[in-house]
Enzyme design. Structure first.
Site, PDB file in Angstrom:
ATOM      1  N   ASP A  21       0.826  -1.216   0.000  1.00 44.26           N
ATOM      2  CA  ASP A  21       0.000   0.000   0.000  1.00 44.26           C
ATOM      3  C   ASP A  21       0.857   1.261   0.000  1.00 44.26           C
ATOM      4  OD1 ASP A  21      -2.362   1.407  -0.015  1.00 44.26           O
ATOM      5  OD2 ASP A  21      -2.793   1.134   2.112  1.00 44.26           O
ATOM      6  N   ASN A  69     -11.019  -2.429  -5.385  1.00 48.07           N
ATOM      7  CA  ASN A  69     -10.225  -1.552  -6.264  1.00 48.07           C
ATOM      8  C   ASN A  69     -10.870  -1.351  -7.641  1.00 48.07           C
ATOM      9  OD1 ASN A  69      -7.030  -2.744  -4.965  1.00 48.07           O
ATOM     10  ND2 ASN A  69      -8.169  -0.921  -4.389  1.00 48.07           N
TER      11      ASN A  69
HETATM   12  C1  IPE Z   1      -5.597  -2.757  -0.297  1.00 45.51           C
HETATM   13  O1  IPE Z   1      -5.183  -1.437  -0.457  1.00 45.51           O
HETATM   14  C2  IPE Z   1      -5.549  -3.476  -1.594  1.00 45.51           C
HETATM   15  C3  IPE Z   1      -4.218  -3.666  -2.166  1.00 45.51           C
HETATM   16  C4  IPE Z   1      -3.078  -3.380  -1.609  1.00 45.51           C
HETATM   17  C5  IPE Z   1      -4.212  -4.253  -3.466  1.00 45.51           C
HETATM   18  P1  IPE Z   1      -6.228  -0.249  -0.596  1.00 45.51           P
HETATM   19  O2  IPE Z   1      -5.435   1.004  -0.676  1.00 45.51           O
HETATM   20  O3  IPE Z   1      -7.182  -0.506  -1.680  1.00 45.51           O
HETATM   21  O4  IPE Z   1      -6.986  -0.347   0.797  1.00 45.51           O
HETATM   22  P2  IPE Z   1      -8.001   0.657   1.516  1.00 45.51           P
HETATM   23  O5  IPE Z   1      -9.182   0.791   0.638  1.00 45.51           O
HETATM   24  O6  IPE Z   1      -7.285   1.949   1.706  1.00 45.51           O
HETATM   25  O7  IPE Z   1      -8.300   0.007   2.814  1.00 45.51           O
HETATM   26  C1  IPE Z   2      -1.565   0.226  -3.371  1.00 42.69           C
HETATM   27  O1  IPE Z   2      -1.340   1.591  -3.383  1.00 42.69           O
HETATM   28  C2  IPE Z   2      -1.818  -0.347  -4.746  1.00 42.69           C
HETATM   29  C3  IPE Z   2      -3.212  -0.759  -4.995  1.00 42.69           C
HETATM   30  C4  IPE Z   2      -4.166  -0.756  -4.120  1.00 42.69           C
HETATM   31  C5  IPE Z   2      -3.536  -1.222  -6.328  1.00 42.69           C
HETATM   32  P1  IPE Z   2      -2.538   2.623  -3.393  1.00 42.69           P
HETATM   33  O2  IPE Z   2      -2.898   2.928  -4.799  1.00 42.69           O
HETATM   34  O3  IPE Z   2      -3.653   2.163  -2.536  1.00 42.69           O
HETATM   35  O4  IPE Z   2      -1.852   3.913  -2.734  1.00 42.69           O
HETATM   36  P2  IPE Z   2      -2.505   4.921  -1.696  1.00 42.69           P
HETATM   37  O5  IPE Z   2      -3.014   4.111  -0.545  1.00 42.69           O
HETATM   38  O6  IPE Z   2      -3.599   5.627  -2.406  1.00 42.69           O
HETATM   39  O7  IPE Z   2      -1.377   5.806  -1.304  1.00 42.69           O
HETATM   40 MG    MG Z   3      -4.088   2.387  -0.585  1.00 42.92          MG
END
Ligand code: IPE
Ligand code: IPE
Ligand code: MG
Length: 251
Positions: A21, A69
């Site tokens: 993340d 996502n």
């Molecule tokens: C969780 O991350 C999913 C992945 C790392 C693929 P998100 O960034 O989507 O999680 P939330 O929605 O902030 O909890």
């Molecule tokens: C994790 O990084 C990757 C996916 C969930 C696909 P994020 O895209 O969630 O990054 P933040 O949480 O918005 O910084």
């Molecule tokens: Mg995230």
């Protein structure tokens, strides 16, 4: 790198799962588009995969795309899917040279055909590799996985393939996407968020958790070693007392 020596290879987590993340925030901090964060995140994936294989971790599971996502902006979802295809094409070499087998969990039929095709090709080509199993969680949600399992089990009961009385933890396990993986020992989540976000709810029942502020594109070998060292300094009691785990404590 210096910390690698502190790792006890005899007590490694057998199954490490990572919630990667912070890509979006990493990019935003630098004034880039979120998708640049995803591109840079792929470098951390390669470093982590190679380091885990080198250390001797047998199962590594990476949360790459959740069922939730799909609700992100169309451009971001499309970029992630393209990035997935290009990474699979590029990294097949890394997988082969490190003897790593690719596996995928999630509602894979929801992925674009082009992604499914590339994914199945790499899974097939690496099927005989034995050093480590790398599982990508794609279009994965633990609740969806449980619904899917319950439907399969009830269908089997209806068709007299299994009896209702035979349903136990092992039967449930066998119907999950992770049926061929052991329970998770350690979960790492980057970016300072302290939540599970619908990842492997059943499989983490007795996992240890490690949270770090580091954003995924900055996650390095040393950060990985740090997490494993922290894991190795914990006492996993599985409901027992400390004295039962370490009898010397009884004195
Ligand atoms: C969780 O991350 C999913 C992945 C790392 C693929 P998100 O960034 O989507 O999680 P939330 O929605 O902030 O909890
Ligand atoms: C994790 O990084 C990757 C996916 C969930 C696909 P994020 O895209 O969630 O990054 P933040 O949480 O918005 O910084
Ligand atoms: Mg995230």
């Amino acid at each position: 790198m210096e910390r690698e020596q502190e790792i006890n290879t005899a007590t490694l987590p057998q199954h490490l799962a990572i919630i990667m993340d912070g890509n979006g925030r990493w990019a935003k901090q630098k004034g880039f588009l979120r998708t640049i964060g995803h591109e840079n995140g792929t470098k951390s994936v390669r470093v982590t995969v190679e380091s885990c294989a080198k250390l001797g971790i047998k199962y590594l599971t990476l949360y790459a795309f959740s069922t939730e996502n799909w609700n992100r902006p169309k451009f971001e979802v499309e970029t992630l899917m393209k990035l997935l295809i290009s990474s699979l094409k590029k990294e097949i070499k890394t997988l082969q040279s490190n003897n790593i087998k690719l596996n995928a969990i999630g509602n894979l039929t929801n992925l674009p055909e082009s992604v499914q095709k590339e994914l199945h090709e790499v899974i097939q080509k690496t099927a005989d590799n034995t050093r480590m199993t790398l599982t990508l969680a794609l279009s994965y949600g633990a609740r969806e996985e449980l619904v899917h399992a319950v439907k399969k089990i009830s269908n089997n009961v209806k068709n007299n393939i299994i009896s209702e009385e035979a349903i136990d933890e092992s039967i449930i396990n066998q119907h999950l996407y992770t049926h061929n993986l052991p329970d998770v020992d350690l979960v790492i989540r980057t970016s300072g968020e302290h939540r599970i976000s619908n990842f492997l709810l059943w499989q983490i029942a007795y996992a240890e958790f490690y949270f770090t502020e580091v954003l995924w594109p900055d996650f390095s070998e040393d950060h990985l070693y740090e997490a494993i060292i922290s894991y190795q300094n914990r006492e996993r009691r599985f409901g027992k007392t400390s004295e039962q785990i370490i009898p010397e404590k009884n004195v």
